[in-house]
Design an enzyme around this catalytic site. Structure first.
Site, mmCIF file in Angstrom:
data_model
loop_
_atom_site.group_PDB
_atom_site.id
_atom_site.type_symbol
_atom_site.label_atom_id
_atom_site.label_comp_id
_atom_site.label_asym_id
_atom_site.label_seq_id
_atom_site.Cartn_x
_atom_site.Cartn_y
_atom_site.Cartn_z
ATOM 1 N N LYS A 1 -4.110 -5.606 5.938
ATOM 2 C CA LYS A 1 -4.269 -4.147 6.059
ATOM 3 C C LYS A 1 -5.707 -3.766 6.443
ATOM 4 O O LYS A 1 -6.055 -2.594 6.451
ATOM 5 C CB LYS A 1 -3.843 -3.461 4.755
ATOM 6 N N LYS B 1 -2.901 -8.910 1.406
ATOM 7 C CA LYS B 1 -2.940 -7.472 1.728
ATOM 8 C C LYS B 1 -4.335 -7.036 2.187
ATOM 9 O O LYS B 1 -4.460 -6.188 3.074
ATOM 10 C CB LYS B 1 -2.470 -6.641 0.524
ATOM 11 N N PHE C 1 -4.740 -0.650 -3.085
ATOM 12 C CA PHE C 1 -4.272 -1.206 -4.349
ATOM 13 C C PHE C 1 -3.102 -2.136 -4.052
ATOM 14 O O PHE C 1 -2.499 -2.075 -2.977
ATOM 15 C CB PHE C 1 -3.841 -0.077 -5.305
ATOM 16 N N ASN D 1 9.928 6.366 -7.655
ATOM 17 C CA ASN D 1 9.415 5.410 -8.647
ATOM 18 C C ASN D 1 8.620 6.197 -9.699
ATOM 19 O O ASN D 1 8.320 7.371 -9.495
ATOM 20 C CB ASN D 1 8.541 4.351 -7.939
ATOM 21 N N ASP E 1 8.725 2.063 0.212
ATOM 22 C CA ASP E 1 8.720 1.290 1.455
ATOM 23 C C ASP E 1 9.957 1.589 2.302
ATOM 24 O O ASP E 1 9.943 1.407 3.509
ATOM 25 C CB ASP E 1 8.674 -0.215 1.139
ATOM 26 N N LYS F 1 25.846 18.094 -1.441
ATOM 27 C CA LYS F 1 25.766 17.232 -2.623
ATOM 28 C C LYS F 1 26.923 16.226 -2.567
ATOM 29 O O LYS F 1 28.061 16.622 -2.305
ATOM 30 C CB LYS F 1 25.875 18.110 -3.871
HETATM 31 N N1 CTP Z 1 0.994 1.576 0.815
HETATM 32 C C1 CTP Z 1 1.014 2.553 1.776
HETATM 33 N N2 CTP Z 1 2.174 2.803 2.466
HETATM 34 C C2 CTP Z 1 3.298 2.107 2.200
HETATM 35 C C3 CTP Z 1 3.285 1.109 1.208
HETATM 36 C C4 CTP Z 1 2.107 0.867 0.528
HETATM 37 O O1 CTP Z 1 -0.018 3.219 2.007
HETATM 38 N N3 CTP Z 1 4.413 2.379 2.867
HETATM 39 C C5 CTP Z 1 -0.279 1.288 0.133
HETATM 40 C C6 CTP Z 1 -0.331 1.601 -1.350
HETATM 41 O O2 CTP Z 1 -0.831 2.924 -1.557
HETATM 42 C C7 CTP Z 1 -1.290 0.546 -1.892
HETATM 43 C C8 CTP Z 1 -1.045 -0.638 -0.959
HETATM 44 O O3 CTP Z 1 -0.455 -0.119 0.225
HETATM 45 O O4 CTP Z 1 -2.636 0.926 -1.752
HETATM 46 C C9 CTP Z 1 -0.174 -1.739 -1.491
HETATM 47 O O5 CTP Z 1 1.041 -1.220 -1.917
HETATM 48 P P1 CTP Z 1 2.127 -2.168 -2.606
HETATM 49 O O6 CTP Z 1 3.326 -1.339 -2.972
HETATM 50 O O7 CTP Z 1 1.478 -3.012 -3.649
HETATM 51 O O8 CTP Z 1 2.478 -3.199 -1.477
HETATM 52 P P2 CTP Z 1 3.284 -3.162 -0.164
HETATM 53 O O9 CTP Z 1 2.301 -3.080 0.959
HETATM 54 O O10 CTP Z 1 4.356 -2.115 -0.195
HETATM 55 O O11 CTP Z 1 3.900 -4.636 -0.128
HETATM 56 P P3 CTP Z 1 5.001 -5.339 -1.049
HETATM 57 O O12 CTP Z 1 6.155 -4.406 -1.122
HETATM 58 O O13 CTP Z 1 5.268 -6.601 -0.310
HETATM 59 O O14 CTP Z 1 4.359 -5.615 -2.376
#
Ligand code: CTP
Length: 408
Positions: A353, A349, A335, A218, A287, A297
């Protein structure tokens, strides 16, 4: 100046810069500009040798005032007959950069035979010194003794760098990077309310490899996390960053663990967490990771190319894992990057969390997404406080989030 260093909360602080005779004297002009970008007022004192390399007018043109050069004549921007005792009455910090071997020796022994050495002797606030000289002069026993003495006298010392120097020699003696001198000066001006705290910050994207050259990722620049890490460092914390691939550089005082994948980030954070007092996870962790195609490749001529589909596996949620094993003495900030239902998602969250504070931002809004220098966050905490902050520079958001975490 790097954008995660551009803190603007130092309005009205006065930095007095001493500049000596060195080919690196021109870099002091960049330092003046960095301080002004942080809304500090700047005055300077130039040694006679400095004025052979660079004119007082250059400092005056940038807005430095006063610019002291002479002991016994009027100085630009000053109307006192006690110039040699300034900036003791006015400045919050004095920075001598670049400092020559000669000036270092004077300061170490308390000589006061020019304007810079008089003013340094009369100044009781924090003093920083960043030397620049030929490597053989730097390595000379007398210089090394003077360097040690300056440490004993309480100077905040910024080591010179190694590399090629102007005279053609190679070794230690180059002026430290302007950004390093700048950030150490801001630290000397900052409240040390995170002193003694160990802080973990995760930042940047992760990259999940699929074949030998392609990955799933990303566009996170890591800027928000960079600002959180530098703000904590300025306030005295012992900071470790666990960073995915980003362009960001950090002060040498910040420990850096570089990772690529979510699994590596998970392992690094879980290893570090038991020792930490605070964690702030800003990383845009993938995720999901693609089930690898293999170590080769992928070729478009391959039969696998028609109607290609890629399978994914789930990565661990690092923030949730840290929250689950959080001790009562530890604090955790997370965040949330959302495109809708910002408040509901942030509340969910925060609780799921086990966080102390969460900052949620709407990444679809201008000035609030990936890679931009600003952010607008909705902040809520485990004590039930809810605040919608206006759009602010990420440096300012970071500073306020640490303030928020320190609230009772
Ligand atoms: N985060 C993390 N590990 C992951 C996913 C997220 O540590 N595998 C942490 C991010 O660094 C951030 C928070 O979780 O502080 C929220 O991340 P975000 O991408 O907004 O949410 P998700 O928990 O991935 O949930 P969703 O995809 O449902 O929005």
């Amino acid at each position: 100046m790097q954008s995660h260093y551009s803190f603007s909360g130092f309005m009205g602080k006065r930095v007095h810069m001493g500049v000596t005779g060195s080919i690196a004297a021109y870099k002091a002009l960049d330092l003046v500009r960095s301080f002004q970008e942080s809304e500090c007022m700047v005055s300077t004192v130039l040694t006679e040798a400095c004025t052979k390399f660079i004119q007082p007018l250059s400092f005056e043109a940038l807005g430095a005032s006063p610019v002291y050069t002479k002991m016994f004549e009027a100085n630009s921007g000053s109307d006192t007959t006690f110039d040699h005792l300034e900036p003791g009455q006015l400045a919050d910090v004095m920075v001598i950069a670049p400092a020559s071997a000669n000036t270092m020796a004077k300061l170490a022994f308390g000589l006061a035979d020019d304007m810079l050495s008089c003013q340094a002797l009369a100044f009781s606030g924090p003093k920083l010194i960043a030397p620049a000289m030929n490597p053989r002069m730097w390595a000379a026993p007398a210089t090394q003794r003077n360097w040690d003495m300056l440490g004993e006298l309480g100077y905040i010392r910024i080591q010179p760098d190694s590399g090629h120097v102007a005279c053609g020699d190679t070794g230690t003696g180059r002026l430290a990077p302007v950004d390093a001198i700048f950030i150490e000066t801001l630290k000397a001006l900052s409240p040390q309310d995170l002193a003694g705290k160990k802080v973990l910050v995760s930042l940047g994207p992760t990259r999940e490899p699929w074949d030998a050259v392609r990955f799933w990722s990303n566009p996170s620049s890591g800027l928000m996390g960079g600002c959180m890490a530098v703000a904590a460092y300025l306030r005295g914390a012992d900071v470790t960053v666990v960073t995915g691939p980003t362009e960001l550089e950090f002060p040498v005082g910040i420990a850096r663990v570089s990772v690529t994948t979510a699994q590596q980030m998970y392992e690094a954070c879980m290893d570090l967490w038991p020792e930490m007092d605070m964690g702030c996870l800003t990383a845009a962790v993938a995720d999901y990771r693609p089930v690898p195609y293999g170590t080769d490749k992928f070729k478009k001529t391959s039969t696998a190319g028609a109607g290609l589909s890629i399978e994914f596996e789930t990565n661990k949620d690092i923030l949730k894992s840290l929250g689950t094993c959080k001790k009562s003495s530890q604090k955790l900030i997370g965040f949330a990057a959302e495109t809708r239902h910002l408040r509901e998602q942030a509340e969910r969250k925060l609780e799921s969390k086990n966080l102390d504070v969460i900052a949620a931002n709407d990444i679809s809004k201008d000035g609030s997404g990936f890679g931009v220098p600003t952010n607008q966050v909705f902040v809520l905490d485990a004590k039930g406080r809810k605040e919608l902050w206006s759009q602010l520079p990420k440096t300012e958001v970071a500073w306020r989030l640490w303030d928020h975490l320190l609230l009772d």
